[in-house]
Structure formats: C-alpha cells, structure tokens
Design a protein around this motif. Structure first.
Motif, short mmCIF file in Angstrom:
data_model
loop_
_atom_site.label_atom_id
_atom_site.label_comp_id
_atom_site.label_asym_id
_atom_site.label_seq_id
_atom_site.Cartn_x
_atom_site.Cartn_y
_atom_site.Cartn_z
N HIS A 89 10.03 15.20 -73.41
CA HIS A 89 10.75 15.98 -72.40
C HIS A 89 11.52 17.07 -73.13
O HIS A 89 12.29 16.73 -74.06
CB HIS A 89 11.72 15.10 -71.63
N ASP A 116 6.76 16.67 -70.34
CA ASP A 116 7.13 16.56 -68.93
C ASP A 116 8.37 17.44 -68.74
O ASP A 116 9.47 17.07 -69.16
CB ASP A 116 7.43 15.11 -68.56
N HIS A 151 10.92 14.99 -58.20
CA HIS A 151 10.72 14.01 -59.26
C HIS A 151 10.87 12.58 -58.75
O HIS A 151 11.16 11.65 -59.50
CB HIS A 151 11.67 14.29 -60.44
N ASP A 166 10.79 18.32 -66.77
CA ASP A 166 11.53 17.91 -65.56
C ASP A 166 12.68 18.86 -65.23
O ASP A 166 13.06 18.99 -64.07
CB ASP A 166 12.11 16.51 -65.74
N HIS A 210 3.20 17.05 -61.68
CA HIS A 210 4.23 16.02 -61.96
C HIS A 210 5.12 15.83 -60.74
O HIS A 210 6.33 15.71 -60.84
CB HIS A 210 5.03 16.47 -63.19
ZN LIG Z 1 9.32 13.53 -65.48
#
Ligand SMILES: [Zn+2]
Length: 290
Positions: free
Chosen positions: A235, A11, A86, A13, A82
C-alpha cells in the motif's frame, strides 16, 4: 530454465480504507493522503528498475485524486479493480456488490480507456457472490484468496460450508485465482491501529520483514522447478515511508539477483492460461483438479 515470476501489486487505497471503517476525522484521513506521497516514490522506484506492476485502485481514489492515478497510468502499469468504495464484499448485499463492480469498472475505463481484467477485494474478504459476479462481468482473474502460493488456480463457486458437515467443494469457474497472503502484505506488519475492540500493533522492524519476504522467493526457487508466480501486496501509504522504501528497494534488488521475472498480474495470468494446464478450462471433460 525455471521461470519464476514476481508480481508486485500496489493497493492504492488512499483515504478510502479509512472512510470504509468510519474513520473520517482529519488525522486518519491524512494518513491515507500520505499514499499520494508514497505513490510518487514507488513510481520512481519501479521506473528505475523498469518494472511493470499492477495497481488495484478503488474508484473512490481515482475520482478523489485523478492526477496521481493518471501518473500511474502514464507510467504504463496495469490498473485493477479494488471496489468503488473500500467496503469488503462480505459486508455488502449482492446488489450493492454488483453496483460497486460496475461503478468501479466505469471509473477505471474513464481513467485508462479499457475495463479492468483483474479484481482484488478490499480487505480480502469475498462474499459468496463475488466469484459469480466477476465471471458475469467478464473479469479474467481475482487476487483475494490464499489457496496456493506459487500456482494460480481456478476459482470455485458454490462451496457448501456447514459447521457439522464436511466441506463440499463447488465447481471451478473460468476465473483465474492469483493467490495472495497476509504474510506478503505490508499492512499487518507495519500499521499501528487502535480501535475500541482491538489493537493491531504493526510497526515491525522493516529489515526483519524484508528477510521474510526475500526468503519466500528463496523457497520458491526450490519449490518451483518450471513455472510459478509469487505475489507481493503493498500500500503506498504503508510502504511509502522512508525506512520501508529502503526495504522495497532491497527486496527488488535481491529478486533481480535471483533471476525473478517481474510481470504485471494480467501478463502472468496470460502466461498461465497459455501453458498446457491453463488450457484445460473448467467445464470441459478434463477439468483440472482444483
Ligand atoms: Zn485496499
């Protein structure tokens, strides 16, 4: 011979997670920015083992750091949705959530030329509308729920939940759920986070966490006799730290030794759909149990 699939998912982010929490001062932002360093290291490791992974990338990351995202695409990995921001769907109105789905998909289409087939919600908290919206927007799978461990299942819509009444299960949809777990995610184990209301201690010993993660696959070798899939979630700004990269590499090496089959999530979904159980789609007479 049993086919035990592992999906390594990342992920990406970057700074979007901190912005969604309102942590926009320079230090938390830089904490997310470290994901750019981590992503490079992960891409090199995946290339070394010739593993195709799935990267769930918020639209915010794609538009803020297009170069690194293009590197992910160039390496051949699957790109999943995703969110654009966020913000978890549970904190959005249906309209906001739908707009984020469309905007995120458009951003991904611009990045890699095709719409995402998979979705993973920010912070793993779906709204009552998410499954409906994903079906309506043509998604094939979601990876945000925890109702199984080694077997995908059909996501339901319309569960009726009331404090003083038994749960009433909704109808299964055609959306495939690829289950996840916080225990197989790097974030809660490793990230130290202090807020006015709580402290997430994190900072666990990485080798201890490695033991948990590799034991999960060991148990899968007993529980899954024919076909199953295990998903790990990472992550780049978390797993990308040096001592954690060492355990990611060790994890991969152990899984290889135990004959894990590494697939991008869309390919694992494709295999499940192709299997006899997967063909019994909801809506037909012989709807599966879940
Ligand atoms: Zn995330």
């Amino acid at each position: 011979m049993a086919r035990r699939i592992v999906c390594l998912t990342f992920d990406f982010d970057a700074v979007s997670g901190w912005i969604a929490r309102g942590l926009t001062s320079p230090t938390p932002m830089s904490r997310g920015e470290f994901g750019l360093v981590g992503a490079r290291r992960i891409l090199a490791l995946l290339a070394e083992y010739d593993i195709r992974a799935t990267w769930f990338i918020p639209g915010h990351t794609i538009e803020s750091f297009p170069d690194r995202c293009e590197e992910v695409v160039a390496a051949g990995h699957e790109i999943g949705h995703h969110g654009w921001t966020h913000v978890p769907p549970a904190n959005m109105t249906r309209e906001e959530e739908a707009a984020g789905l469309v905007r995120g998909s458009e951003t991904i289409r611009k990045l890699c030329g095709s719409a995402p087939r998979g979705y993973r919600s920010p912070s793993w908290d779906l709204s009552p509308h998410t499954v409906d919206l994903l079906v309506g927007h043509g998604f094939r799978y979601d990876s945000s729920m925890m109702g199984d461990d080694y077997q995908p299942y059909w996501a339901r819509r319309g569960d009726v939940v009331a404090l003083h009444e038994p749960l009433v299960l909704g109808a299964p949809t055609t959306l495939v759920e690829m289950p996840i777990s916080w225990s197989l995610d790097d974030y809660p184990h490793f990230e130290f986070l202090r807020t006015p209301t709580h402290v997430l201690p994190g900072l666990m010993n990485a080798r201890g966490v490695l033991q948990n993660w590799s034991d999960e696959f060991l148990y899968m070798t007993r529980a899954v006799r024919d076909w199953g899939v295990l998903t790990y979630s990472f992550h780049p700004f978390v797993i990308g730290r040096g001592h954690r990269m060492l355990i990611l590499e060790k994890l991969i090496a152990r899984l290889v030794k135990r004959n894990a089959v590494f697939l991008a999530m869309e390919d694992a979904v494709g295999e499940w759909l192709a299997r006899s159980d997967g063909k019994k789609r909801p809506g037909k007479k012989a709807a599966p149990r879940r």
